[in-house]
Every structure is written in C-alpha cells, then in structure tokens.
Design a protein around this motif. Structure first.
Motif, PDB file in Angstrom:
ATOM      1  N   LEU A 146      25.427  -7.480  46.563  1.00 36.46           N
ATOM      2  CA  LEU A 146      25.376  -6.035  46.681  1.00 36.46           C
ATOM      3  C   LEU A 146      23.912  -5.627  47.215  1.00 36.46           C
ATOM      4  O   LEU A 146      23.820  -5.117  48.028  1.00 36.46           O
ATOM      5  N   SER A 147      23.114  -6.135  46.351  1.00 34.71           N
ATOM      6  CA  SER A 147      21.695  -5.781  46.567  1.00 34.71           C
ATOM      7  C   SER A 147      21.146  -6.106  47.791  1.00 34.71           C
ATOM      8  O   SER A 147      20.558  -5.361  48.455  1.00 34.71           O
ATOM      9  N   GLU A 148      21.399  -7.286  48.268  1.00 32.02           N
ATOM     10  CA  GLU A 148      20.994  -7.824  49.434  1.00 32.02           C
ATOM     11  C   GLU A 148      21.544  -6.990  50.388  1.00 32.02           C
ATOM     12  O   GLU A 148      20.721  -6.644  51.617  1.00 32.02           O
TER      13      GLU A 148
ATOM     14  N   PRO B 118      16.603   1.364  49.114  1.00 27.73           N
ATOM     15  CA  PRO B 118      17.458   0.652  48.549  1.00 27.73           C
ATOM     16  C   PRO B 118      17.705   0.887  47.001  1.00 27.73           C
ATOM     17  O   PRO B 118      16.775   1.197  46.453  1.00 27.73           O
ATOM     18  N   TRP B 119      18.946   0.389  46.464  1.00 29.50           N
ATOM     19  CA  TRP B 119      19.054   0.562  45.129  1.00 29.50           C
ATOM     20  C   TRP B 119      18.530  -0.197  44.264  1.00 29.50           C
ATOM     21  O   TRP B 119      17.877   0.256  42.972  1.00 29.50           O
ATOM     22  N   GLY B 120      18.705  -1.593  44.396  1.00 30.72           N
ATOM     23  CA  GLY B 120      18.230  -2.602  43.359  1.00 30.72           C
ATOM     24  C   GLY B 120      19.136  -2.921  42.491  1.00 30.72           C
ATOM     25  O   GLY B 120      20.165  -2.218  42.119  1.00 30.72           O
ATOM     26  N   PRO B 121      19.415  -3.993  42.150  1.00 28.24           N
ATOM     27  CA  PRO B 121      20.609  -4.661  41.084  1.00 28.24           C
ATOM     28  C   PRO B 121      20.615  -3.918  39.832  1.00 28.24           C
ATOM     29  O   PRO B 121      21.696  -3.753  39.318  1.00 28.24           O
TER      30      PRO B 121
ATOM     31  N   ARG C 197      23.819  -2.172  38.466  1.00 24.02           N
ATOM     32  CA  ARG C 197      24.438  -2.801  37.165  1.00 24.02           C
ATOM     33  C   ARG C 197      24.772  -1.693  36.332  1.00 24.02           C
ATOM     34  O   ARG C 197      25.905  -1.558  35.658  1.00 24.02           O
ATOM     35  N   MET C 198      24.211  -0.606  36.189  1.00 22.74           N
ATOM     36  CA  MET C 198      24.222   0.641  35.719  1.00 22.74           C
ATOM     37  C   MET C 198      25.519   1.321  35.957  1.00 22.74           C
ATOM     38  O   MET C 198      26.191   1.982  35.393  1.00 22.74           O
ATOM     39  N   LEU C 199      26.059   1.306  37.165  1.00 19.68           N
ATOM     40  CA  LEU C 199      26.899   1.908  37.913  1.00 19.68           C
ATOM     41  C   LEU C 199      28.235   1.075  37.855  1.00 19.68           C
ATOM     42  O   LEU C 199      29.211   1.142  38.600  1.00 19.68           O
ATOM     43  N   LEU C 200      28.431   0.102  36.739  1.00 19.98           N
ATOM     44  CA  LEU C 200      29.546  -0.650  36.690  1.00 19.98           C
ATOM     45  C   LEU C 200      30.516  -0.003  35.559  1.00 19.98           C
ATOM     46  O   LEU C 200      31.438  -0.493  35.208  1.00 19.98           O
TER      47      LEU C 200
END
Ligand SMILES: CC(C)(COP(=O)(O)OP(=O)(O)OC[C@H]1O[C@@H](n2cnc3c(N)ncnc32)[C@H](O)[C@@H]1OP(=O)(O)O)[C@@H](O)C(=O)NCCC(=O)NCCS
Length: 143
Positions: A14-16, A25-28, A32-35
């Motif tokens: 997703l990050s890629e 870009p958001w970054g990993p 992760r926070m949005l799960l």
C-alpha cells in the motif's frame, strides 16, 4: 481482479503504491493507524499485486473518502469504479447515508470519475493541498 479488505500484511504494498500516486505520500505508519473500526480500506489485487486501493472513514452518517488510487498501468480499466462501488456498498451496509471527498481542482480524471458516480460539488476549500499548493473541491453523493 479481486477486491478485498486491506490487512496489516498489505501495508508495505500500500505504501509503495501510495508513493507512486501522490506528491505527499502517507507512509506505513499512517496506513497502520487507519486499520481501526471506523476506517474501511479496500484493495484491488491482480494475483499478489496490489493494483489499486480506496479508504473510507465512517463518521456518523457520512463516509469520507480519504484516499483512492490505481497503479498507472492499470488505469482506465474500471478499477477505481469497482473500488468505489465496493466502498459505497460497505458504507450502505453500515447504515451511512452520504459519501464525501476532497479532490484537487486540477484533477480532471478523478473529477470525471466522481461525477460519473453521482457526486456533486458542495464547496471549495482554499489552499487545502500542498506540493503543489491548490484548492480542493468538496464533493458529496447520497448513498
Ligand atoms: C483517479 C483514478 C483513481 C481513476 O482510476 P481508474 O481506475 O483509471 O478509473 P476508472 O477506469 O474506473 O474510470 C472510471 C471513469 O472515470 C473517468 N475517468 C477516469 N480516468 C479518466 C481520465 N484520465 N480522463 C477522463 N476521465 C477519466 C471516466 O468517466 C471513466 O469511465 P470510462 O473509462 O468508461 O470513460 C486514477 O487516475 C488515479 O489513481 N489517479 C492518481 C491518484 C488520484 O488522483 N486519486 C484521486 C484523489 S481524490
């Protein structure tokens, strides 16, 4: 192509893809926070390859589209439309009544997509985006 919910294991992919599609870009860690419970992330996969993704954040009766992107070489094949249909269905099943989103004024492709899905412009937010600085169109649709 299959469309399924994004899991923690998908975050590197997703990050890629996010990095390839957005100037900021958001970054990993953000992904992760949005799960959590109020966020619904869905990905379009061709085998193991992530070819597109979309995120909604559900607040009261509104599903806010946070992110939507399709890998360059898979564009104009209906991937984003299918992702949006999935996200709309997920939001309906949660009992939400509207979907809203922001889009850069110059993003003709995304604006055409949203218009074809019944979104209408309900406002403008001046200088909402950076890199480059630009106004956002605020769009909304009934679910
Ligand atoms: C916007 C984006 C998600 C569209 O993805 P896509 O999979 O190519 O879109 P679809 O193939 O599902 O297109 C559906 C409809 O949207 C419109 N559309 C999509 N891309 C378009 C383009 N480049 N020019 C004009 N209309 C376009 C068309 O109406 C299209 O229907 P048609 O192909 O039958 O004419 C993709 O271009 C993208 O990832 N852009 C970079 C990231 C981005 O801008 N995200 C949106 C942020 S708000």
């Amino acid at each position: 192509m299959i469309i399924r919910r994004i899991t923690e294991e998908d975050i590197p992919l997703l990050s890629e893809l996010d990095k390839a599609c957005f100037s900021v870009p958001w970054g990993p860690d953000s992904f992760r926070m949005l799960l959590g419970d109020s966020c619904d992330p869905y990905g379009a996969f061709e085998g193991e390859k992530l070819i597109g993704f979309g995120y909604i954040l559900c607040i009261v009766d509104d599903a806010e589209l946070l992110r939507l992107a399709v890998r360059q070489e898979y564009r104009r094949m209906g991937v984003a439309r299918k992702l949006m249909e999935t996200l709309k269905q997920v939001a309906r099943e949660k009992g939400l009544t509207h979907m809203s989103l922001e889009v850069r004024e110059s993003n003709a492709a995304a604006k055409a997509l949203y218009e074809s899905l019944g979104f209408v412009q309900v406002g403008t937010i001046n200088n909402y985006y950076r890199q480059p600085k630009e106004n956002a169109c605020l769009l909304s649709a009934e679910l």
